[in-house]
Design a protein around this motif. Structure first.
Motif, PDB file in Angstrom:
ATOM      1  N   SER A 291      43.825  61.252  24.220  1.00  0.00           N
ATOM      2  CA  SER A 291      44.354  62.215  23.257  1.00  0.00           C
ATOM      3  C   SER A 291      45.454  61.604  22.395  1.00  0.00           C
ATOM      4  O   SER A 291      45.935  62.247  21.454  1.00  0.00           O
ATOM      5  N   ARG A 292      45.833  60.366  22.692  1.00  0.00           N
ATOM      6  CA  ARG A 292      46.902  59.691  21.945  1.00  0.00           C
ATOM      7  C   ARG A 292      46.305  58.662  20.993  1.00  0.00           C
ATOM      8  O   ARG A 292      45.110  58.601  20.781  1.00  0.00           O
ATOM      9  N   ARG A 293      47.175  57.814  20.447  1.00  0.00           N
ATOM     10  CA  ARG A 293      46.744  56.787  19.503  1.00  0.00           C
ATOM     11  C   ARG A 293      47.253  55.425  19.961  1.00  0.00           C
ATOM     12  O   ARG A 293      48.261  55.341  20.669  1.00  0.00           O
ATOM     13  N   PRO A 294      46.575  54.359  19.566  1.00  0.00           N
ATOM     14  CA  PRO A 294      47.129  53.030  19.833  1.00  0.00           C
ATOM     15  C   PRO A 294      48.543  52.930  19.249  1.00  0.00           C
ATOM     16  O   PRO A 294      48.791  53.366  18.122  1.00  0.00           O
ATOM     17  N   GLY A 295      49.457  52.384  20.032  1.00  0.00           N
ATOM     18  CA  GLY A 295      50.856  52.305  19.618  1.00  0.00           C
ATOM     19  C   GLY A 295      51.721  53.381  20.240  1.00  0.00           C
ATOM     20  O   GLY A 295      52.955  53.244  20.277  1.00  0.00           O
ATOM     21  N   ASP A 296      51.080  54.477  20.731  1.00  0.00           N
ATOM     22  CA  ASP A 296      51.843  55.513  21.424  1.00  0.00           C
ATOM     23  C   ASP A 296      52.299  55.006  22.791  1.00  0.00           C
ATOM     24  O   ASP A 296      51.692  54.088  23.362  1.00  0.00           O
ATOM     25  N   LYS A 297      53.348  55.621  23.300  1.00  0.00           N
ATOM     26  CA  LYS A 297      53.910  55.193  24.583  1.00  0.00           C
ATOM     27  C   LYS A 297      53.610  56.224  25.672  1.00  0.00           C
ATOM     28  O   LYS A 297      53.616  57.426  25.421  1.00  0.00           O
ATOM     29  N   MET A 298      53.370  55.724  26.890  1.00  0.00           N
ATOM     30  CA  MET A 298      53.205  56.566  28.075  1.00  0.00           C
ATOM     31  C   MET A 298      54.125  56.032  29.169  1.00  0.00           C
ATOM     32  O   MET A 298      54.158  54.819  29.417  1.00  0.00           O
ATOM     33  N   ARG A 299      54.845  56.938  29.811  1.00  0.00           N
ATOM     34  CA  ARG A 299      55.756  56.521  30.884  1.00  0.00           C
ATOM     35  C   ARG A 299      55.155  56.880  32.236  1.00  0.00           C
ATOM     36  O   ARG A 299      54.879  58.046  32.514  1.00  0.00           O
ATOM     37  N   PHE A 300      54.947  55.868  33.048  1.00  0.00           N
ATOM     38  CA  PHE A 300      54.414  56.049  34.397  1.00  0.00           C
ATOM     39  C   PHE A 300      55.536  55.859  35.407  1.00  0.00           C
ATOM     40  O   PHE A 300      56.252  54.851  35.375  1.00  0.00           O
ATOM     41  N   THR A 301      55.693  56.838  36.290  1.00  0.00           N
ATOM     42  CA  THR A 301      56.611  56.695  37.410  1.00  0.00           C
ATOM     43  C   THR A 301      55.776  56.344  38.630  1.00  0.00           C
ATOM     44  O   THR A 301      54.888  57.101  39.025  1.00  0.00           O
ATOM     45  N   VAL A 302      56.047  55.162  39.208  1.00  0.00           N
ATOM     46  CA  VAL A 302      55.206  54.647  40.288  1.00  0.00           C
ATOM     47  C   VAL A 302      56.056  54.321  41.504  1.00  0.00           C
ATOM     48  O   VAL A 302      57.271  54.098  41.417  1.00  0.00           O
ATOM     49  N   LEU A 303      55.371  54.304  42.626  1.00  0.00           N
ATOM     50  CA  LEU A 303      55.974  53.862  43.873  1.00  0.00           C
ATOM     51  C   LEU A 303      55.373  52.505  44.213  1.00  0.00           C
ATOM     52  O   LEU A 303      54.169  52.371  44.365  1.00  0.00           O
ATOM     53  N   ARG A 304      56.230  51.475  44.286  1.00  0.00           N
ATOM     54  CA  ARG A 304      55.785  50.124  44.620  1.00  0.00           C
ATOM     55  C   ARG A 304      56.484  49.732  45.926  1.00  0.00           C
ATOM     56  O   ARG A 304      57.673  49.421  45.942  1.00  0.00           O
ATOM     57  N   GLY A 305      55.720  49.783  47.024  1.00  0.00           N
ATOM     58  CA  GLY A 305      56.348  49.662  48.332  1.00  0.00           C
ATOM     59  C   GLY A 305      57.170  50.910  48.576  1.00  0.00           C
ATOM     60  O   GLY A 305      56.643  52.022  48.576  1.00  0.00           O
ATOM     61  N   LEU A 306      58.457  50.746  48.747  1.00  0.00           N
ATOM     62  CA  LEU A 306      59.350  51.899  48.904  1.00  0.00           C
ATOM     63  C   LEU A 306      60.233  52.082  47.681  1.00  0.00           C
ATOM     64  O   LEU A 306      61.152  52.908  47.697  1.00  0.00           O
ATOM     65  N   GLU A 307      59.977  51.300  46.625  1.00  0.00           N
ATOM     66  CA  GLU A 307      60.814  51.340  45.424  1.00  0.00           C
ATOM     67  C   GLU A 307      60.158  52.171  44.332  1.00  0.00           C
ATOM     68  O   GLU A 307      58.980  52.009  44.029  1.00  0.00           O
ATOM     69  N   ARG A 308      60.916  53.038  43.733  1.00  0.00           N
ATOM     70  CA  ARG A 308      60.440  53.857  42.615  1.00  0.00           C
ATOM     71  C   ARG A 308      60.756  53.150  41.297  1.00  0.00           C
ATOM     72  O   ARG A 308      61.861  52.659  41.096  1.00  0.00           O
ATOM     73  N   LYS A 309      59.762  53.099  40.400  1.00  0.00           N
ATOM     74  CA  LYS A 309      59.943  52.427  39.121  1.00  0.00           C
ATOM     75  C   LYS A 309      59.412  53.300  37.986  1.00  0.00           C
ATOM     76  O   LYS A 309      58.382  53.957  38.134  1.00  0.00           O
ATOM     77  N   ASP A 310      60.132  53.291  36.862  1.00  0.00           N
ATOM     78  CA  ASP A 310      59.647  53.915  35.632  1.00  0.00           C
ATOM     79  C   ASP A 310      59.182  52.806  34.691  1.00  0.00           C
ATOM     80  O   ASP A 310      59.977  51.933  34.314  1.00  0.00           O
ATOM     81  N   ILE A 311      57.905  52.853  34.320  1.00  0.00           N
ATOM     82  CA  ILE A 311      57.323  51.802  33.478  1.00  0.00           C
ATOM     83  C   ILE A 311      56.713  52.447  32.241  1.00  0.00           C
ATOM     84  O   ILE A 311      55.841  53.316  32.350  1.00  0.00           O
TER      85      ILE A 311
END
Length: 438
Positions: A291-311
């Protein structure tokens, strides 16, 4: 409306028809995604014609392309048909009544061409409102042809009939017990996507026949984790999270820092919704991207091991797709090859920039290639023991073999599902086609 067109396949031309709904005053007609395989190149779609109900008079139409989000195909009827077309949006409800179980809906389907596409009217009641990625209603029986509009009792546009779900039955015979079968009705559907979802999509007319630009993340594996695991990890959201895998090297996801085995549980700060079946959640994420366009941004909040990251990922433009790939048919050999694409690197466990070899796109039944065991989607890596640096090199080698009446065999080194084998295709000079002799 009925839209008729020809698919010029490798060994035959297939006349196809699909139901369509008029979307606007310009004569734009939308067809269900299943009308044409997304792998068929637009160059093989020919002679589009539009028919009205109760008439065999045809009007020419132009294929506009397929939209990646909706999977709909768009065509546009010629100008002289416009006086006969009424956009379904003219029947949009001003104050729509909320959907409820037991509501009565009605719609039409159309008979075959030899019956002048006579319309037949159906009606049924809503028996299920499933929790899917898009607002959908299920009726007790078929309520319209797939791709045709559905209305409420007031005559207001209620939604579009989608491709019908298969119904499970037990078939009994006099000779033995019952066994399960699944029956599909391709002329009627009991699955309706609601108007407030589909109406905004009517404007998603492709800018070109391949539907570009198409936003691209580069994550090809997405699997929801078990609810008990999500609870143990204290993940937010009703669906917990999803494990990411098959992240293509060099893709927007990889460049932003997403990694295989990351557990994504928030997108743009929002938890993944609760849908059933799980595939609906995966479809939701796909729609969020498309539903977006190339160049748009998406923020994923992930769990990597026990560490939380916003990418944060900046979406790219999708690499060349299968329907855009260069391809060629070799009649004497009995198969079609196409160029190796970036997306082929995932199933073949290679780097995306490795463009050696070609992919088998089609194998002609009862051909020498079929007899040798060659199958579609196989990766041909060598021909007669020689490496294939490029698609052009493969086509040159195969064309020389195709036109050489003295050749009795071609040896291919082919890979599929991580397994590599040698295939020997036996040739007969009598199979040399007239076109090859020229």
């Amino acid at each position: 409306m009925v839209v008729e067109f020809t698919i010029e396949a490798e060994i035959e031309s297939v006349l196809t028809k699909a139901f369509g709904t008029v979307a606007d005053d310009q004569g734009t007609i939308i067809l269900p995604g299943a009308s044409v395989s997304s792998m068929v190149p637009a160059s093989q779609l020919k002679e589009f014609k539009v028919y009205r109900p109760n008439s065999t008079e045809s009007f020419s139409a132009t294929y506009l392309g397929q939209d990646a989000l909706t999977k709909w195909h768009f065509v546009r009827a010629e100008a002289k048909m416009l006086p006969f077309l009424v956009p379904v949006t003219r029947f949009t409800a001003r104050n729509p009544v909320p959907l409820d179980l037991g509501d009565e809906l009605w719609g039409i389907s159309l008979r075959n061409k030899d019956e002048n596409f006579i319309p037949c009217v159906f009606s049924s009641r809503v028996v299920l409102i499933p929790n899917l990625s898009n607002k959908t209603a299920i009726t007790a029986q078929g309520v319209a042809g797939p791709g045709l509009p559905v209305f409420n009792r007031a005559g207001e546009f209620f939604g579009l009939a989608e491709n019908s779900l298969g119904k499970k039955f037990f078939l009994f015979s006099a000779r033995g017990g019952g066994y399960p079968v699944v029956l599909m009705n391709f002329d009627e559907s009991n699955m309706v996507m609601l108007a407030d979802v589909v109406e905004p999509w009517f404007k998603r007319i492709p800018k070109n026949v391949n539907g570009r630009p198409i936003p691209w993340l580069g994550v090809y594996g997405f699997q929801l984790i078990d609810p008990s695991v999500a609870k143990l990890l204290k993940l937010q959201g009703q669906s917990g999270g999803a494990v990411l895998s098959d992240i293509m090297e060099g893709s927007p996801a990889a460049e932003a820092g997403l990694k295989d085995r990351d557990i994504a549980f928030l997108i743009d700060g929002k938890p993944l919704p609760h849908f059933r079946p799980d595939s609906a959640v995966i479809r939701f994420v796909g729609q969020e991207i498309l539903s977006r366009r190339p160049g748009d941004k998406m923020r994923f909040t992930v769990l990597r091991g026990l560490e939380r990251k916003d990418i944060t990922v900046t979406l790219g433009d999708r690499p060349k797709m299968e329907r855009e790939a260069a391809h060629r048919y070799f009649d004497r050999l009995g198969f079609v090859v196409r160029e190796f694409l970036k997306a082929d690197s995932i199933p073949n466990l290679t780097k995306p920039d490795e463009h050696s070899g070609v992919i088998v796109r089609f194998v002609k039944p009862n051909s020498p290639a079929a007899s040798a065991g060659l199958e579609p989607n196989v990766w041909i890596r060598k021909i007669d023991g020689n490496e294939i640096p490029s698609y052009h090199d493969a086509v040159t080698k195969l064309a020389a073999i195709e036109t050489n009446p003295m050749r009795r065999e071609v040896v291919l080194l082919a890979s599929c599902d991580g397994k590599t084998e040698v295939l020997r295709i036996k040739l007969d000079s009598t199979c040399l086609s007239e076109s090859s002799k020229k």
